[in-house]
Enzyme design. Structure first.
Site, PDB file in Angstrom:
ATOM      1  N   ASP A 156       0.795  -1.240   0.000  1.00  0.00           N
ATOM      2  CA  ASP A 156       0.000   0.000   0.000  1.00  0.00           C
ATOM      3  C   ASP A 156       0.824   1.286   0.000  1.00  0.00           C
ATOM      4  O   ASP A 156       1.962   1.321   0.429  1.00  0.00           O
ATOM      5  CB  ASP A 156      -0.965   0.012   1.193  1.00  0.00           C
ATOM      6  CG  ASP A 156      -0.251  -0.156   2.533  1.00  0.00           C
ATOM      7  OD1 ASP A 156       0.788  -0.843   2.599  1.00  0.00           O
ATOM      8  OD2 ASP A 156      -0.743   0.415   3.527  1.00  0.00           O
ATOM      9  N   GLU A 185      -0.489  -2.125   4.996  1.00  0.00           N
ATOM     10  CA  GLU A 185       0.407  -2.087   6.158  1.00  0.00           C
ATOM     11  C   GLU A 185       0.209  -0.812   6.969  1.00  0.00           C
ATOM     12  O   GLU A 185       0.379  -0.806   8.185  1.00  0.00           O
ATOM     13  CB  GLU A 185       1.875  -2.181   5.699  1.00  0.00           C
ATOM     14  CG  GLU A 185       2.880  -2.405   6.815  1.00  0.00           C
ATOM     15  CD  GLU A 185       3.173  -1.182   7.658  1.00  0.00           C
ATOM     16  OE1 GLU A 185       3.311  -1.285   8.881  1.00  0.00           O
ATOM     17  OE2 GLU A 185       3.239  -0.072   7.081  1.00  0.00           O
TER      18      GLU A 185
HETATM   19 NI    NI Z   1       6.588   1.321   5.560  1.00  0.00          NI
END
Ligand code: NI
Length: 394
Positions: free
Chosen positions: A80, A138
């Protein structure tokens, strides 16, 4: 600068790996929305002999490469980007308004993709199974946790896991590796102070929520300075305060938001309980009502001692003397969830450009960029880890 030994197959693939990184950089997507990112990854590996599980947790991919009998290990990358408008103007600038790979996850994807191609070409040099985990979200949403719940580490079961982060806090050519905690538990709290409003000139009979909140902010700073073992690390930061109506009105309610960080689970629990204690005590002292809402974030990222040795051996083959202690911070990482399940190691890949030596370009800033030569270094480390743990002819 230390002498680098890039694996020859990675050297051949380096241009391609850089092209991958630039593609991902140009087409960033936010957490759980990495649809095009996933499509692109799948397209690049479609001709390889892989067992593909997708979509896992909306956009995640687990690609398993089997190469004879042997254990299974996992390599992980996060997919991401961040809600940031890119302000620099590289030729590979983000084409998605307001979204940017400002943490380097584009690099992690490119490294892992290059590693897939390389390990396929190097099948005579290793034996066993490698799982390539491309995980969504994440940045704050903990995609790793959902990937684990959906069985990313199972069938076949991974016995070890490795991940890396391009790291602009270290110069290109260095690799930071150490056993134990390397990133913090990252929790969030919200506090509502409820008092009793009134006229600013007549405090009698009121409970001033601004005053109580101010006492609380000061009290919270004593947790790390007075309660935590001074040889351990922790931080409590109040980042937001909201309350009050006007200059001459005593506020009846103030909201505070902050973050608490620690490297060890016991320190995290200590901070949490002292926070509760401070809220309760100050509420009694000043006659206010104080509500605390504490959200557990990512756990501490803990490297396993044995797997850290594996990572160190691999990294030294690539970067020699450039391998050392990582630049540590109280940041959090959802790799922590994988490391709770299987032993492994999270590696810090020095990526600061030489011209950034004095004033480094931090992660999550709108002009973030890194030295792309680090990509071949990272992929070479992954190759050496696989050759170490899954040697051919075993
Ligand atoms: Ni990172």
């Amino acid at each position: 600068m230390p002498h680098l030994t890039i694996h020859p197959v990675i050297a051949d693939l380096e241009k391609q790996i850089i092209a991958y990184r630039r593609h991902f950089h140009q087409h960033p997507e936010l957490g759980f929305q990495e649809v095009e990112t996933a499509k692109y990854i799948l397209d690049q590996v479609k001709d390889l002999d892989l067992d593909i599980r997708h979509p896992l947790v909306r956009t995640g991919i687990v690609a398993t490469m089997s190469n004879g009998d042997g254990p299974c290990i996992a390599l992980r990358a996060d997919m991401d980007a961040l809600p940031i408008q890119e302000t620099a103007d590289p030729p590979y600038k983000s084409q998605n308004d307001g979204v940017m790979h400002a943490c380097g996850h584009d690099g992690h994807l490119a490294i892992l993709l290059g590693t897939v191609l390389a390990l396929d070409q190097l099948r005579d040099q290793w034996q066993g199974t490698v799982k390539f985990i491309f995980q969504p979200a994440e940045e704050g949403e903990g995609g790793a946790r959902y990937m684990i719940a959906e069985g990313a580490l199972n069938d076949p079961d991974a016995t070890a896991i490795f991940g890396l982060h391009v790291w602009n806090y270290q110069d290109f050519g260095t690799i930071g590796i150490r056993s134990g905690p390397v990133l913090a538990a990252a929790d969030e709290f919200e506090i509502i102070v409820k008092g009793k409003g009134g006229h600013g000139a007549m405090p009698q009979g009121t409970v001033d929520a601004v005053y109580v909140a101010a006492q609380l902010v000061v009290a919270l700073q004593s947790i790390v300075s007075r309660n935590l073992d001074p040889l351990q690390s922790g931080v409590v930061s109040v980042g937001q305060i909201q309350g009050g109506q006007n200059f001459n009105i005593i506020a009846d309610e103030v909201a505070l938001k902050g973050t608490a960080r620690a490297y060890r689970e016991e320190d995290r629990q200590l901070i949490k309980s002292r926070l509760e204690g401070a809220c309760d005590g100050i509420a009694v002292t000043y006659g206010a009502a104080i509500e605390l809402d504490y959200h557990d974030g990512y756990p501490p990222t803990l490297n396993d001692p044995v797997m850290t040795e594996v990572a160190l051996r691999a990294a030294r083959k690539v970067a020699g003397d450039g391998v050392g202690e990582p630049y540590l911070s109280m940041g959090g990482e959802d790799m922590a969830y994988f490391l709770q399940e299987v032993p492994g190691c999270f590696i810090f890949l020095g990526s600061a450009k030489p011209e950034h030596k004095a004033e480094k370009v931090p992660h999550h800033c709108s002009h973030f960029d890194f030295d792309e030569r680090a990509l071949a270094v990272g992929a070479s480390v992954f190759i050496e880890i696989v050759r170490d743990l899954l040697p051919a002819g075993s």
